[in-house]
Design a protein around this motif. Structure first.
Motif, PDB file in Angstrom:
ATOM      1  N   UNK A 196      -1.372  -4.709  -3.141  1.00 21.90           N
ATOM      2  CA  UNK A 196      -1.923  -3.525  -3.316  1.00 21.90           C
ATOM      3  C   UNK A 196      -1.554  -2.134  -2.387  1.00 21.90           C
ATOM      4  N   UNK A 197      -1.179  -2.766  -1.357  1.00 20.16           N
ATOM      5  CA  UNK A 197      -0.185  -1.601  -0.307  1.00 20.16           C
ATOM      6  C   UNK A 197       0.791  -1.189  -1.036  1.00 20.16           C
ATOM      7  N   UNK A 198       1.888  -2.136  -1.656  1.00 17.27           N
ATOM      8  CA  UNK A 198       3.116  -1.823  -2.293  1.00 17.27           C
ATOM      9  C   UNK A 198       2.872  -0.830  -3.519  1.00 17.27           C
ATOM     10  N   UNK A 199       1.700  -1.341  -4.227  1.00 19.41           N
ATOM     11  CA  UNK A 199       1.399  -0.346  -5.482  1.00 19.41           C
ATOM     12  C   UNK A 199       1.165   1.062  -4.928  1.00 19.41           C
ATOM     13  N   UNK A 200       0.444   1.096  -3.855  1.00 20.26           N
ATOM     14  CA  UNK A 200       0.111   2.623  -3.515  1.00 20.26           C
ATOM     15  C   UNK A 200       1.600   3.016  -3.181  1.00 20.26           C
ATOM     16  N   UNK A 202      14.525  12.231  -0.681  1.00 19.68           N
ATOM     17  CA  UNK A 202      14.573  11.300   0.525  1.00 19.68           C
ATOM     18  C   UNK A 202      13.412  10.705   0.877  1.00 19.68           C
ATOM     19  N   UNK A 203      12.307  11.340   0.943  1.00 20.01           N
ATOM     20  CA  UNK A 203      11.250  10.747   1.357  1.00 20.01           C
ATOM     21  C   UNK A 203      10.604   9.860   0.189  1.00 20.01           C
ATOM     22  N   UNK A 204      10.861  10.182  -1.488  1.00 23.87           N
ATOM     23  CA  UNK A 204      10.554   9.205  -2.428  1.00 23.87           C
ATOM     24  C   UNK A 204      11.466   8.033  -2.139  1.00 23.87           C
ATOM     25  N   UNK A 205      12.830   8.085  -1.826  1.00 20.11           N
ATOM     26  CA  UNK A 205      13.525   6.934  -1.507  1.00 20.11           C
ATOM     27  C   UNK A 205      12.853   5.823  -0.323  1.00 20.11           C
ATOM     28  N   UNK A 206      12.277   6.747   0.543  1.00 20.78           N
ATOM     29  CA  UNK A 206      11.693   5.803   1.762  1.00 20.78           C
ATOM     30  C   UNK A 206      10.592   5.216   1.171  1.00 20.78           C
ATOM     31  N   UNK A 207       9.820   5.568   0.351  1.00 18.02           N
ATOM     32  CA  UNK A 207       8.652   5.136  -0.209  1.00 18.02           C
ATOM     33  C   UNK A 207       9.031   3.883  -1.219  1.00 18.02           C
ATOM     34  N   UNK A 208       9.899   4.090  -1.982  1.00 20.03           N
ATOM     35  CA  UNK A 208      10.533   2.874  -2.592  1.00 20.03           C
ATOM     36  C   UNK A 208      10.961   1.749  -2.040  1.00 20.03           C
ATOM     37  N   UNK A 209      11.494   2.123  -0.764  1.00 16.32           N
ATOM     38  CA  UNK A 209      12.193   1.014   0.068  1.00 16.32           C
ATOM     39  C   UNK A 209      10.859   0.419   0.580  1.00 16.32           C
ATOM     40  N   UNK A 210       9.943   1.150   0.969  1.00 19.22           N
ATOM     41  CA  UNK A 210       8.556   0.594   1.430  1.00 19.22           C
ATOM     42  C   UNK A 210       7.983  -0.211   0.413  1.00 19.22           C
ATOM     43  N   UNK A 211       8.137  -0.071  -0.830  1.00 21.29           N
ATOM     44  CA  UNK A 211       7.613  -0.881  -1.889  1.00 21.29           C
ATOM     45  C   UNK A 211       7.901  -2.169  -1.944  1.00 21.29           C
ATOM     46  N   UNK A 212       9.509  -2.084  -1.761  1.00 22.78           N
ATOM     47  CA  UNK A 212      10.176  -3.399  -1.955  1.00 22.78           C
ATOM     48  C   UNK A 212       9.755  -4.203  -0.707  1.00 22.78           C
ATOM     49  N   UNK A 213       9.726  -3.784   0.551  1.00 25.75           N
ATOM     50  CA  UNK A 213       9.629  -4.322   1.847  1.00 25.75           C
ATOM     51  C   UNK A 213       8.144  -5.132   1.690  1.00 25.75           C
ATOM     52  N   UNK A 214       7.098  -4.320   1.365  1.00 29.46           N
ATOM     53  CA  UNK A 214       5.894  -5.023   1.041  1.00 29.46           C
ATOM     54  C   UNK A 214       5.706  -6.120   0.100  1.00 29.46           C
ATOM     55  N   UNK A 215       6.589  -6.029  -0.875  1.00 28.47           N
ATOM     56  CA  UNK A 215       6.642  -7.220  -1.860  1.00 28.47           C
ATOM     57  C   UNK A 215       7.403  -8.276  -1.256  1.00 28.47           C
ATOM     58  N   UNK A 230       7.291  -8.771   1.757  1.00 24.98           N
ATOM     59  CA  UNK A 230       6.127  -9.268   3.004  1.00 24.98           C
ATOM     60  C   UNK A 230       5.478 -10.171   2.372  1.00 24.98           C
ATOM     61  N   UNK A 231       4.845  -9.839   1.177  1.00 25.98           N
ATOM     62  CA  UNK A 231       3.858 -10.737   0.316  1.00 25.98           C
ATOM     63  C   UNK A 231       4.446 -11.984   0.095  1.00 25.98           C
ATOM     64  N   UNK A 232       5.505 -11.959  -0.474  1.00 30.90           N
ATOM     65  CA  UNK A 232       6.308 -13.248  -0.631  1.00 30.90           C
ATOM     66  C   UNK A 232       6.296 -14.424   0.551  1.00 30.90           C
ATOM     67  N   UNK A 233       6.638 -13.585   1.678  1.00 31.64           N
ATOM     68  CA  UNK A 233       6.952 -14.303   2.926  1.00 31.64           C
ATOM     69  C   UNK A 233       5.546 -14.880   3.430  1.00 31.64           C
ATOM     70  N   UNK A 234       4.444 -14.207   3.216  1.00 30.04           N
ATOM     71  CA  UNK A 234       3.076 -14.472   3.699  1.00 30.04           C
ATOM     72  C   UNK A 234       2.782 -15.699   2.945  1.00 30.04           C
ATOM     73  N   UNK A 235       2.992 -15.658   1.308  1.00 33.98           N
ATOM     74  CA  UNK A 235       2.623 -16.662   0.400  1.00 33.98           C
ATOM     75  C   UNK A 235       3.197 -17.996   0.880  1.00 33.98           C
ATOM     76  N   UNK A 236       4.452 -17.773   1.313  1.00 33.01           N
ATOM     77  CA  UNK A 236       5.192 -19.105   1.357  1.00 33.01           C
ATOM     78  C   UNK A 236       4.784 -19.715   2.605  1.00 33.01           C
ATOM     79  N   UNK A 237       4.416 -18.905   3.693  1.00 32.89           N
ATOM     80  CA  UNK A 237       4.246 -19.557   4.912  1.00 32.89           C
ATOM     81  C   UNK A 237       2.813 -20.120   4.847  1.00 32.89           C
TER      82      UNK A 237
END
Length: 361
Positions: free
Chosen positions: A200-204, A219-232, A234-241
């Protein structure tokens, strides 16, 4: 039979049906939609938005039409994936074909395909006979057991017992109950809750990226797009762990053992997360090296906002600097009308005449 036992049978006939010699009390296959209704709604919304954008596409001229279509399709795909996997039940899947008993305390056996899909909000179990028609009954079951907030998995499992579902379905569902020694309930429930919150954070972040990419702050839009991918990711890493905290619980169905592995939702999220990270990094690099082409790709005029630029000497991508006067566009000479010119000359004469009188004195 004692009278008290007969009254008990009248009160709970469905429970007795699961233990007798008859077929399960569950009357026939439950009518199911071929696709999960939540996923169908999400896909319909994004497809409607895509069709709407395609309708207005002919109004865009030149190369901007292709660039605009590419941006819209990519953005809608990322948003649809983030929402769809949040409600999808195919994060961890498994399937096996085996010959097993159809009902507890019965020697009747069937040949069927048993499927298990574990999502962020619950478990989905399928039982499909091969062939579907066996024991004078259509063997086609698709049962869902959820543990989302406000819903009790134990209560849903109790209702399944009352229905008299087939033994393979009840066996797999029992493995995910809170009282099961396997510990799968706490393991997957914890992983599902926190993974869903991170998505949900990635969706925001995806929403903010779309807003900023439509403004002169690419440039800020690119940063938020980068944050979208990082949160996704992170979600996969937490699910696997979280799902690997306890040793795997063996799931024996007849002579076969059901093994689970990462499902389509996991891999689609991984691909989308990596794509968002690469796009965000590409925008950051393009902003440093080719800012004019980046603005052209997003249909923004290079001279549309000449006041603010980004200087690596003053803090990198996040520190604005103001363009010096020498770099500002030269003022244009706007010809005045004859009446305006005469009025201006008269005003100049009035201002110069008093100064000359003062010098004379």
């Amino acid at each position: 039979m004692p009278e008290g036992h007969c009254q008990l049978c009248k009160r709970v006939p469905t429970k007795m049906a699961a233990l007798g010699d008859t077929l399960p009390f569950y009357a026939g296959p439950k009518p199911t939609f071929p696709v999960d209704t939540t996923l169908a709604i999400i896909i319909s919304i994004f497809l409607t938005a895509l069709v709407t954008f395609i309708i207005i596409l002919p109004g865009i001229r030149g190369k901007m039409r292709l660039f605009w279509l590419l941006r819209v399709v990519t953005s809608l795909f990322i948003g649809a994936v983030i929402l769809a996997v949040n409600f999808c039940s195919e994060w961890s899947v498994g399937q096996v074909s085996t010959n097993m008993t159809y009902k507890a305390f019965s020697s009747k056996r069937i040949s069927a395909d048993v499927g298990l899909q574990v999502g962020l909000g619950g478990v989905n179990i399928t039982l499909i006979g091969t062939p579907v028609r066996q024991l004078n009954e259509t063997i086609y079951y698709n049962e869902a057991f959820t543990w989302r907030l406000g819903q009790s998995y134990a209560e849903e499992y109790a209702k399944a017992l009352e229905k008299g579902l087939p033994d393979p379905v009840l066996y797999l569902a029992e493995k995910f109950t809170p009282d099961s020694p396997c510990g799968l309930h706490g393991q997957y429930r914890l992983a599902g809750h926190y993974t869903s919150a991170i998505l949900w954070v990635a969706f925001i972040c995806w929403l903010l990226a779309n807003v900023m990419l439509s403004m002169p702050v690419l440039v800020y839009g690119g940063h938020m797009l980068l944050a979208t991918g990082l949160f996704q990711l992170l979600a996969l890493f937490f699910f696997s762990m979280a799902t690997s905290l306890t040793p795997p619980c063996p799931l024996h169905l007849g002579t076969e053992t059901l093994h689970t592995h990462c499902g389509p939702a996991f891999w689609v999220t991984l691909a989308t997360g990596l794509m968002c990270v690469l796009l965000g990094l590409a925008m950051a690099v393009a902003h440093r090296t080719q800012p004019h082409r980046l603005k052209a790709f997003f249909n923004q005029s290079v001279g549309e906002h000449p006041v603010m630029e980004w200087s690596p000497e003053e803090g990198g991508l996040l520190s604005p600097r103001y363009r010096p006067k020498a770099e500002s566009p030269e003022p244009q000479d706007i010809p005045l009308s004859e009446a305006a010119s005469e009025a201006a000359s008269e005003a100049c004469c009035k201002e110069e005449c008093p100064k000359e009188a003062d010098h004379a004195l």
